[in-house]
Structure formats: C-alpha cells, structure tokens
Design an enzyme around this catalytic site. Sequence first.
Site, PDB file in Angstrom:
ATOM      1  N   CYS A   1      -0.354   4.129   2.152  1.00 30.69           N
ATOM      2  CA  CYS A   1      -0.117   3.979   3.592  1.00 30.69           C
ATOM      3  C   CYS A   1       1.344   4.260   3.925  1.00 30.69           C
ATOM      4  O   CYS A   1       1.646   4.881   4.939  1.00 30.69           O
ATOM      5  CB  CYS A   1      -0.414   2.565   4.066  1.00 30.69           C
ATOM      6  SG  CYS A   1      -1.906   1.856   3.425  1.00 30.69           S
ATOM      7  N   ASP A   2       2.250   3.735   3.114  1.00 33.93           N
ATOM      8  CA  ASP A   2       3.656   3.662   3.521  1.00 33.93           C
ATOM      9  C   ASP A   2       4.612   4.502   2.685  1.00 33.93           C
ATOM     10  O   ASP A   2       5.800   4.579   3.002  1.00 33.93           O
ATOM     11  CB  ASP A   2       4.115   2.194   3.475  1.00 33.93           C
ATOM     12  CG  ASP A   2       3.264   1.326   4.397  1.00 33.93           C
ATOM     13  OD1 ASP A   2       2.868   1.819   5.461  1.00 33.93           O
ATOM     14  OD2 ASP A   2       3.005   0.162   4.048  1.00 33.93           O
TER      15      ASP A   2
ATOM     16  N   CYS B   1       0.827  -1.200   0.000  1.00 35.12           N
ATOM     17  CA  CYS B   1       0.000   0.000   0.000  1.00 35.12           C
ATOM     18  C   CYS B   1       0.864   1.253   0.000  1.00 35.12           C
ATOM     19  O   CYS B   1       1.367   1.669   1.046  1.00 35.12           O
ATOM     20  CB  CYS B   1      -0.917  -0.025   1.222  1.00 35.12           C
ATOM     21  SG  CYS B   1      -1.836   1.494   1.392  1.00 35.12           S
TER      22      CYS B   1
END
Length: 312
Positions: free
Chosen positions: A139-140, A136
Amino acid sequence: MSDSAVRSVIIIGSGPAGLTAAIYAARANLQPLVIEGEEAGGQLMTTNDVENFPGFPDGVTGPELMALIRKQAQRFGAQFVSRNVSAVDLSRRPFKVTVGKEVFQSRAIIVSTGASAKYLGLPNEKRLLGRGVSACATCDGAFFRNQSVAVVGGGDTAMEEATFLTRFASKVWVVHRRDSFRASKIMVDRVLSNPKIEVIWNSELKDVLGEDSVTGIRLYNSVTKETQDLALDGVFLAIGHKPNTEIFKNQLTMNETGYLVTKPKSTYTSVEGVFACGDVQDHVYRQAISAAGTGCMAAIDCERWLESQGHD
Ligand code: NDP
C-alpha cells in the site's frame, strides 16, 4: 439495501474465503448477500505478487485476483454491500446483521472476516501511523522512493515486504528480535542476497521517533543490552495478524487468541446456522487458496444445513 426479507444466507467478509463461498452459494441459488466491508477484498488487496494461486502460471496481483473472483460471484447473482458490519445478533434465528442503521436478516451466516495486521502498541507507532508507520508495504511502499525504511519481523511477511520495498527505498533494514528468521528459506535467501537490505538481529523496536512524520526508530539489542537510534523515514510492521472477531465476542466460541473455532473437518461454528471460513478460523495455513477452499466448504455446509431445515 435494507429490507425486512429474511435471506437464506449473508456472507460477512470478502476475501478469497467469502467470495468463494459467494460463488458456491450463488450457484446453489441461495442468492447470497455479501457484506464486503469498506476495505473489500481482504489481505490480498495488499499483496503485490501472488505466485502460488493455482491457475496463474505467470502470477497475478492480489487486487486483480480478488476482482476476478468477485466478478465470478456476481455473475451468479451474489449481491454486495460495501460497508462494515457494526453488530450481529446470533442469539436467535433469523440472525440479524447490522450495517450502520440498516438491519439485514438471514437464516444462515457465513463468517469470513479474516485477520488484520498486528502492531506493537507503542504510543508513537499509533500516532505516526500513515505518517511513516505502516503495516502494508504494497500500500505505502511507493511513498518511500529513495528513502530508508525498516521492516520489523522475521516471518515470510517481513521478507516479502523488505524485498518489495527495495523497489522504492534506497535502503531497507530488517529488524528482528531473534538471531534467526522463521521465514521460508527461499524468501530469506532473497533478503540476504539483496544488496539494499541489511538485517539487524536480536533487536526490539522500542520507539518510533519523529514529530510530524517518522525520522527514526529506537532499538534495544537484547544481546549487547544497548539502545541505539537509527535515522530513517519509514517503519513497516510485519509481526503477524489478529483475527477480526470483535463483533462475534460472547456469541461464537473462539480460541485463546480470538480465532473462531470450527468443528473438525467442517465449517460449523458453535452456533447452528453460522459457518466460518478463511483466516478468521485458520491460524495455521493462512493462504489464499486454503481460505478459498474453506469458503467452498462453508457454502456447501450452509446449503446442506438449510436443506435439512426445510429451506432452499
Ligand atoms: P509470522 O507469525 O510467521 O511471523 C511473525 C514475525 O514477527 C516473527 O518473526 C515474530 O518473531 C515477529 N514478531 C511477532 N510479535 C513480535 C513482537 N511483539 N515484537 C517483535 N517481533 C515480533 O507472521 P507472518 O505474517 O510473517 O506470516 C504469517 C503466515 O503467512 C505464515 O504462515 C507465512 O508463511 C505466511 N506467508 C506466506 C507468504 C508467501 O508464501 N508468499 C507471504 C507472507 C506470509 P519470532 O520469529 O521471534 O516469533
């Protein structure tokens, strides 16, 4: 919020499908209980720019969109449990839905548990998950400021993630097993014209290197038959998704890849009183708007079925 009451409907899952079902069911006075899960909101929570959801001409972020839909469901009385379902018993009605030590009962169930990102299954990929390995980018991605990363895959997700990652990373490699992308032309063009992105064709990820965090990847080129190590700081898997249907095994009919089977032009599953909507039953369209559409269908199917059973 456990109780012995038998509810009209429990909705399992809280992506666009589940929450749209919740809006419709709540407005139909069915007082739905949404088991939204610990990571509520579904896949849109990891999508940064949603440009194709009608009604948002300037785009909207995934989390914003989900917060709005949730608020809309709440406004009509939908209730939420922010934990994961551990088991369901669909063998008799009322159905039983277990959440930790609590058991909820309902006459009908709407399944909208969605799908999750796939991994390659390499031992080091798992070991280094969260330490340089991710599925993701939204997200990261921010962890990789001025670092170099690879994205594995050749679909729209891979293109989207690679493009997004150039906001942070100094260099992004796209590793694809074939010599052409399946992604849509507009997204491929964005990737190919981005000076920070380089494509590595005909290559398979064979291993993820690093002790405590990712330091590189090992690639096998299927044309030259050569294996090559590439030093980098992160690797993002973008190789598709699998449906979240584990808890329904041997209870609901699934296809060979685990997606729930619904009767044509409806959301009826193989068990009467259980309806399915969104990505858990759709491996073709997989869009937020189509998921929301089937969520609406599931709530209407559910409402009509309850009525036919003499319940309201
Ligand atoms: P896809 O199934 O479309 O693509 C998966 C990619 O991963 C393919 O290129 C595939 O290679 C590759 N792959 C699969 N398994 C492996 C493996 N074991 N090893 C190496 N490579 C592998 O998934 P996506 O998640 O990209 O997209 C899913 C759906 O969501 C699509 O319909 C897509 O259009 C849509 N989508 C739309 C977006 C948008 O419009 N904004 C954004 C993201 C997704 P191969 O090509 O060789 O099969």
